[in-house]
Design an enzyme around this catalytic site. Sequence first.
Site, mmCIF file in Angstrom:
data_model
loop_
_atom_site.group_PDB
_atom_site.id
_atom_site.type_symbol
_atom_site.label_atom_id
_atom_site.label_comp_id
_atom_site.label_asym_id
_atom_site.label_seq_id
_atom_site.Cartn_x
_atom_site.Cartn_y
_atom_site.Cartn_z
ATOM 1 C CG ASP A 3 -1.884 1.169 1.211
ATOM 2 O OD1 ASP A 3 -1.523 2.223 1.756
ATOM 3 O OD2 ASP A 3 -2.989 1.047 0.663
ATOM 4 C CD GLU A 45 -4.358 4.288 -1.823
ATOM 5 O OE1 GLU A 45 -4.556 4.794 -0.713
ATOM 6 O OE2 GLU A 45 -5.201 4.331 -2.749
#
Length: 287
Positions: free
Chosen positions: A163, A207
């Site tokens: 992430d 993301e």
Amino acid sequence: MDVLASVLDQMGRFLVCAVRIVDPETNRVVRERRSDSFWGRFPDLTLSQTKNYLSLSLSKRQPVFHFIHKGNRILLLLAAPFQLSGKTMLSETVVDATGHIFLNGVDLNGEKGLLNRIRLTQAQAVTDELTGLYNRRYIDEHLPSEIHACMEKRHPLSVIFADLDFYKNVNDVFGHTAGDRVLCEFAELLTGNIRKGKDWAARYGGEEFLIFLNNRGYQRSKEIAERIRIAVMNHTFYHDGRAIKITCSFGVLTVDDFSESPTAEEILDAVDKRLYRAKKLGRNTVV
């Protein structure tokens, strides 16, 4: 009416090659029927993915479709759940769709090389349009079979959840075009640090990214995640001549206990918790 006969009747205009009823709890074929024209074995992939097909069918409330290429024929697998004596079962039907599928109004039998176009369409369905990595659909459809294959071979498998830290700030400060550029370059860093043909990376959403490592133990997988972490930290992203710096957090999970076979959902949940711990530890770290 017999369940198999009912399924055959519903297939209507297609030529049914084979149909079977699978018990998802035991992954056992309860009944099977095939036409004289069906040659070869029933696709093994479908049996290994029975539980995944079931969950997808139930969540979407519609059958799951999967193309199979055999020579010049296009076979279509349809997997759909149904109730039998109060128990949820899965029907898996293979039909010969050659001559029945149209792309842009062109019959499969009428154009040379159309099979390649179908394969391209299938590839696009499991590819993230922005980064070129696999997408969430690919994860949902292939992670269960990857787990099953590793369990069968008694090979360890590792899953890495990545992430990008404070990615929202990139969009807020530099704009969404810059944010897209960061995602694309990050995807290149991922694929550059895994084995082509054995491992794969996918964009889980936003993301967040997932990396599947085949036959890799925890220590080696953690080293790979650390290598990617350092590469991202040292990398400078550019957009319109402006430098962008960003870091990434990683959760790593390895399955090497073959006494039980965890589901894809269980693995994703466990590795997500490890990623959360990495975030709590200050980000830009591997757990």
